[in-house]
Write a protein that holds these residues in place. Structure first.
Motif, PDB file in Angstrom:
ATOM      1  N   ALA A 368      18.864  17.402  63.364  1.00  0.00           N
ATOM      2  CA  ALA A 368      18.004  17.990  62.338  1.00  0.00           C
ATOM      3  C   ALA A 368      16.767  18.609  62.991  1.00  0.00           C
ATOM      4  CB  ALA A 368      17.582  16.932  61.322  1.00  0.00           C
ATOM      5  N   ARG A 369      16.160  19.574  62.327  1.00  0.00           N
ATOM      6  CA  ARG A 369      14.980  20.241  62.876  1.00  0.00           C
ATOM      7  C   ARG A 369      13.715  19.419  62.712  1.00  0.00           C
ATOM      8  NH1 ARG A 369      17.888  24.307  60.411  1.00  0.00           N
ATOM      9  NH2 ARG A 369      16.678  24.095  58.483  1.00  0.00           N
ATOM     10  N   THR A 370      13.730  18.487  61.773  1.00  0.00           N
ATOM     11  CA  THR A 370      12.551  17.661  61.511  1.00  0.00           C
ATOM     12  C   THR A 370      12.967  16.204  61.347  1.00  0.00           C
ATOM     13  OG1 THR A 370      12.724  17.982  59.111  1.00  0.00           O
ATOM     14  CG2 THR A 370      11.356  19.552  60.345  1.00  0.00           C
ATOM     15  N   GLU A 371      11.982  15.327  61.371  1.00  0.00           N
ATOM     16  CA  GLU A 371      12.256  13.924  61.098  1.00  0.00           C
ATOM     17  C   GLU A 371      12.548  13.738  59.612  1.00  0.00           C
ATOM     18  OE1 GLU A 371       9.286  11.240  62.490  1.00  0.00           O
ATOM     19  OE2 GLU A 371       9.770  11.572  64.604  1.00  0.00           O
ATOM     20  N   VAL A 372      13.378  12.753  59.314  1.00  0.00           N
ATOM     21  CA  VAL A 372      13.757  12.454  57.934  1.00  0.00           C
ATOM     22  C   VAL A 372      13.556  10.963  57.698  1.00  0.00           C
ATOM     23  CG1 VAL A 372      15.648  12.391  56.261  1.00  0.00           C
ATOM     24  CG2 VAL A 372      15.473  14.310  57.871  1.00  0.00           C
ATOM     25  N   PRO A 373      12.805  10.571  56.658  1.00  0.00           N
ATOM     26  CA  PRO A 373      12.657   9.144  56.365  1.00  0.00           C
ATOM     27  C   PRO A 373      14.024   8.495  56.199  1.00  0.00           C
ATOM     28  CG  PRO A 373      11.154  10.438  55.020  1.00  0.00           C
ATOM     29  CD  PRO A 373      12.071  11.419  55.687  1.00  0.00           C
ATOM     30  N   ALA A 374      14.238   7.368  56.868  1.00  0.00           N
ATOM     31  CA  ALA A 374      15.554   6.730  56.820  1.00  0.00           C
ATOM     32  C   ALA A 374      15.429   5.234  57.037  1.00  0.00           C
ATOM     33  CB  ALA A 374      16.478   7.336  57.884  1.00  0.00           C
ATOM     34  N   VAL A 375      16.208   4.474  56.286  1.00  0.00           N
ATOM     35  CA  VAL A 375      16.250   3.020  56.430  1.00  0.00           C
ATOM     36  C   VAL A 375      17.665   2.563  56.076  1.00  0.00           C
ATOM     37  CG1 VAL A 375      15.450   2.642  54.052  1.00  0.00           C
ATOM     38  CG2 VAL A 375      15.158   0.841  55.766  1.00  0.00           C
ATOM     39  N   GLY A 376      18.130   1.534  56.757  1.00  0.00           N
ATOM     40  CA  GLY A 376      19.478   1.064  56.478  1.00  0.00           C
ATOM     41  C   GLY A 376      19.731  -0.310  57.046  1.00  0.00           C
ATOM     42  N   ALA A 377      20.961  -0.785  56.854  1.00  0.00           N
ATOM     43  CA  ALA A 377      21.338  -2.112  57.343  1.00  0.00           C
ATOM     44  C   ALA A 377      22.840  -2.205  57.438  1.00  0.00           C
ATOM     45  CB  ALA A 377      20.809  -3.195  56.401  1.00  0.00           C
ATOM     46  N   ALA A 378      23.305  -3.077  58.340  1.00  0.00           N
ATOM     47  CA  ALA A 378      24.739  -3.307  58.505  1.00  0.00           C
ATOM     48  C   ALA A 378      25.024  -4.797  58.514  1.00  0.00           C
ATOM     49  CB  ALA A 378      25.243  -2.669  59.794  1.00  0.00           C
ATOM     50  N   ILE A 379      26.057  -5.192  57.793  1.00  0.00           N
ATOM     51  CA  ILE A 379      26.519  -6.580  57.752  1.00  0.00           C
ATOM     52  C   ILE A 379      27.678  -6.727  58.740  1.00  0.00           C
ATOM     53  CG2 ILE A 379      27.646  -8.337  56.328  1.00  0.00           C
ATOM     54  CD1 ILE A 379      26.200  -7.093  53.907  1.00  0.00           C
ATOM     55  N   HIS A 380      27.633  -7.763  59.563  1.00  0.00           N
ATOM     56  CA  HIS A 380      28.722  -8.064  60.491  1.00  0.00           C
ATOM     57  C   HIS A 380      29.784  -8.852  59.714  1.00  0.00           C
ATOM     58  CE1 HIS A 380      26.326  -6.919  64.089  1.00  0.00           C
ATOM     59  NE2 HIS A 380      25.329  -7.244  63.275  1.00  0.00           N
ATOM     60  N   SER A 381      30.863  -8.178  59.380  1.00  0.00           N
ATOM     61  CA  SER A 381      31.839  -8.741  58.450  1.00  0.00           C
ATOM     62  C   SER A 381      32.476 -10.032  58.936  1.00  0.00           C
ATOM     63  CB  SER A 381      32.930  -7.702  58.156  1.00  0.00           C
ATOM     64  OG  SER A 381      32.357  -6.534  57.602  1.00  0.00           O
ATOM     65  N   GLU A 382      32.905 -10.082  60.205  1.00  0.00           N
ATOM     66  CA  GLU A 382      33.541 -11.293  60.725  1.00  0.00           C
ATOM     67  C   GLU A 382      32.585 -12.481  60.708  1.00  0.00           C
ATOM     68  OE1 GLU A 382      35.927  -7.934  62.531  1.00  0.00           O
ATOM     69  OE2 GLU A 382      33.816  -8.338  62.157  1.00  0.00           O
ATOM     70  N   ARG A 383      31.331 -12.230  61.051  1.00  0.00           N
ATOM     71  CA  ARG A 383      30.343 -13.322  61.052  1.00  0.00           C
ATOM     72  C   ARG A 383      30.077 -13.813  59.633  1.00  0.00           C
ATOM     73  NH1 ARG A 383      25.832 -10.619  65.061  1.00  0.00           N
ATOM     74  NH2 ARG A 383      27.229 -10.223  66.829  1.00  0.00           N
ATOM     75  N   LEU A 384      29.978 -12.881  58.690  1.00  0.00           N
ATOM     76  CA  LEU A 384      29.747 -13.277  57.305  1.00  0.00           C
ATOM     77  C   LEU A 384      30.889 -14.131  56.797  1.00  0.00           C
ATOM     78  CD1 LEU A 384      28.252 -13.213  54.623  1.00  0.00           C
ATOM     79  CD2 LEU A 384      29.281 -10.959  54.168  1.00  0.00           C
ATOM     80  N   LEU A 385      32.115 -13.744  57.102  1.00  0.00           N
ATOM     81  CA  LEU A 385      33.268 -14.521  56.652  1.00  0.00           C
ATOM     82  C   LEU A 385      33.251 -15.912  57.283  1.00  0.00           C
ATOM     83  CD1 LEU A 385      35.947 -14.724  55.123  1.00  0.00           C
ATOM     84  CD2 LEU A 385      37.080 -13.743  57.138  1.00  0.00           C
ATOM     85  N   ALA A 386      32.942 -15.979  58.579  1.00  0.00           N
ATOM     86  CA  ALA A 386      32.904 -17.281  59.261  1.00  0.00           C
ATOM     87  C   ALA A 386      31.834 -18.179  58.653  1.00  0.00           C
ATOM     88  CB  ALA A 386      32.644 -17.087  60.749  1.00  0.00           C
ATOM     89  N   ALA A 387      30.653 -17.613  58.382  1.00  0.00           N
ATOM     90  CA  ALA A 387      29.561 -18.406  57.805  1.00  0.00           C
ATOM     91  C   ALA A 387      29.905 -18.868  56.392  1.00  0.00           C
ATOM     92  CB  ALA A 387      28.268 -17.600  57.801  1.00  0.00           C
ATOM     93  N   THR A 388      30.553 -17.989  55.630  1.00  0.00           N
ATOM     94  CA  THR A 388      30.940 -18.348  54.259  1.00  0.00           C
ATOM     95  C   THR A 388      31.946 -19.483  54.251  1.00  0.00           C
ATOM     96  OG1 THR A 388      30.586 -16.045  53.566  1.00  0.00           O
ATOM     97  CG2 THR A 388      31.857 -17.438  52.098  1.00  0.00           C
ATOM     98  N   LEU A 389      32.929 -19.417  55.141  1.00  0.00           N
ATOM     99  CA  LEU A 389      33.943 -20.464  55.213  1.00  0.00           C
ATOM    100  C   LEU A 389      33.341 -21.796  55.671  1.00  0.00           C
ATOM    101  CD1 LEU A 389      36.913 -18.460  56.774  1.00  0.00           C
ATOM    102  CD2 LEU A 389      36.629 -19.173  54.390  1.00  0.00           C
ATOM    103  N   LYS A 390      32.426 -21.745  56.648  1.00  0.00           N
ATOM    104  CA  LYS A 390      31.795 -22.972  57.128  1.00  0.00           C
ATOM    105  C   LYS A 390      30.898 -23.575  56.051  1.00  0.00           C
ATOM    106  CE  LYS A 390      31.793 -21.888  62.077  1.00  0.00           C
ATOM    107  NZ  LYS A 390      30.959 -21.611  63.267  1.00  0.00           N
ATOM    108  N   GLY A 391      30.188 -22.673  55.322  1.00  0.00           N
ATOM    109  CA  GLY A 391      29.302 -23.159  54.283  1.00  0.00           C
ATOM    110  C   GLY A 391      30.040 -23.796  53.129  1.00  0.00           C
ATOM    111  N   ALA A 392      31.310 -23.422  52.927  1.00  0.00           N
ATOM    112  CA  ALA A 392      32.102 -23.961  51.829  1.00  0.00           C
ATOM    113  C   ALA A 392      32.726 -25.318  52.177  1.00  0.00           C
ATOM    114  CB  ALA A 392      33.205 -22.986  51.454  1.00  0.00           C
ATOM    115  N   GLN A 393      32.690 -25.668  53.458  1.00  0.00           N
ATOM    116  CA  GLN A 393      33.305 -26.937  53.890  1.00  0.00           C
ATOM    117  C   GLN A 393      32.454 -28.158  53.543  1.00  0.00           C
ATOM    118  OE1 GLN A 393      33.969 -26.340  58.087  1.00  0.00           O
ATOM    119  NE2 GLN A 393      35.731 -24.974  57.749  1.00  0.00           N
TER     120      GLN A 393
END
Length: 393
Positions: A368-393
């Motif tokens: 791009a020719r100029t800066e653009v305001p931007a913010v975001g996030a990413a979830i690590h799917s395998e880690r989330l699944l592992a944590a969810t399964l452990k938390g349910a035990q």
């Protein structure tokens, strides 16, 4: 490589569907950026650490390509294709798909070479703190929706750190060096010691006449001088280091020779700020007290910090679960302001479930020719699944 069972694949697919449902209901447009990307865009913007972990290859036409190491940069490129004439057009995107990174310690269940990310990216929104708070809150809602109830959020603020350096009266060159070192806590502490003593970065074997010829404001001439030096000494460009990278490194060395040691008071202020860690609700007052009386202050940055916390609370994020660490930064070099991660007690501290932050300069780096305001996030799917399964035990 970790083998995946049918039940695990089905669980990941179901989880992805739930996450994407949360994102799309929040107004994010589902996209699927290309897995194979031009390598130069990534290698220029993702930083030294991740650059060395990116799978790069050359196709039969000679084009240098890579397997995407994250999905944020491909989403930026997708946005630029849609809005080439006006990249600041507000837009929200969400995605779920694979990314690829070399794991220097060996691939594990929490750190596989091929992993899944589900994330959101938000471009062109000038209500910065509101966009940041919503990003954090949507990530929290998404992980709770799939069943993980126990989580904590850790915040950092690269913009606040930059304001502290200004308050300390750090020169532009030292400031850039500290900003770069800040992404790695150990390097940052060593950099402070170096600047306090007045020691200069050295590069054995680099002739004085080459360093003396390098100037940042005449980049083309400097890069040509480095190219000649490399050719005359039969030094090949190997790995992910480009001619531009080497020139930048040598210019920094050349500039350092003219810098004075950092003032002892500046060193103390920076070091004390880096030690601030604890509940987010009290960290602001600690930083304000630390900066009280500083010549340049950091009032605007502190106001931003307080406003962001208030917006997080209004968005439903439990501030009792939110901490702030001044020394917390991301290994991705494109972050410019807020950085955050979501953790679970079910996983180790080096395996956050989600990461994100503000990256206003990335769109320009992507074309791009100029800066653009931007913010975001990413979830690590395998880690989330592992944590969810452990938390349910």
């Amino acid at each position: 490589m970790t083998a995946e069972t049918v039940s695990n694949l089905e669980a990941l697919a179901s989880q992805a569907q739930t996450l994407m449902s949360v994102f799309t209901k929040a107004g994010y447009d589902a996209v699927a950026p290309s897995i194979i990307q031009p390598a130069d865009v990534f290698l220029d913007v993702i930083g030294e650490s991740l650059r060395a972990r990116t799978y790069v290859f050359t196709d039969q036409d000679g084009a240098e390509l890579c397997l995407r190491p994250d999905i944020t940069v491909p989403t930026c490129r997708l946005h630029l294709e849609r809005y080439a004439d006006f990249p600041a057009t507000p837009a929200r995107y969400c995605y779920s798909g694979p990314a690829f990174r070399y794991q220097p310690q060996g691939a594990t269940a929490s750190h596989p070479r091929e992993f899944r990310q589900a994330g959101i990216e938000r471009f062109g929104d000038h209500a910065r703190e509101a966009a940041e708070a919503e990003t954090v809150s949507i990530v929290v809602k998404a992980i709770e929706k799939v069943g993980l109830k126990e989580w904590t959020v850790r915040l950092g603020d690269l913009g606040l750190f930059s304001s502290v350096l200004d308050a300390a009266g750090v020169s532009p060159n030292w400031k850039k060096r500290l900003d770069d070192a800040f992404l790695k806590p150990l390097s940052f502490r060593e950099a402070l010691k170096t600047f306090a003593s007045g020691a200069r970065v050295t590069s054995p074997g680099i002739p004085e006449e080459l360093l003396a010829s390098l100037q940042r404001d005449d980049w083309e001439k400097s890069e040509a001088a480095v190219a000649v030096y490399l050719e005359e000494n039969a030094i090949e460009l190997l790995g992910t280091r480009t001619l531009s990278d080497i020139t930048e490194h040598l210019i920094v060395i050349a500039e350092d020779r003219h810098e004075k040691p950092l003032d002892a008071r500046a060193i103390e202020l920076i070091a004390r700020y880096a030690e601030v860690s604890g509940p987010a609700t009290t960290a602001g007052d600690r930083i304000a007290s630390l900066l009280k009386g500083a010549a340049n202050g950091a009032g605007i940055a502190l106001e931003t910090y307080d406003r962001r916390l208030a917006l997080l609370a209004n968005a439903g994020v439990d501030l009792e679960r939110v901490t702030f660490s001044a020394e917390f930064g991301r290994t991705l070099a494109y972050y410019t302001g807020l950085v955050f991660e979501v953790n679970s007690a079910c996983l180790d501290a080096k395996s956050p479930i989600a990461n994100g932050g503000r990256y206003d300069g990335l769109m320009r780096a992507a074309g791009a020719r100029t800066e653009v305001p931007a913010v975001g996030a990413a979830i690590h799917s395998e880690r989330l699944l592992a944590a969810t399964l452990k938390g349910a035990q």
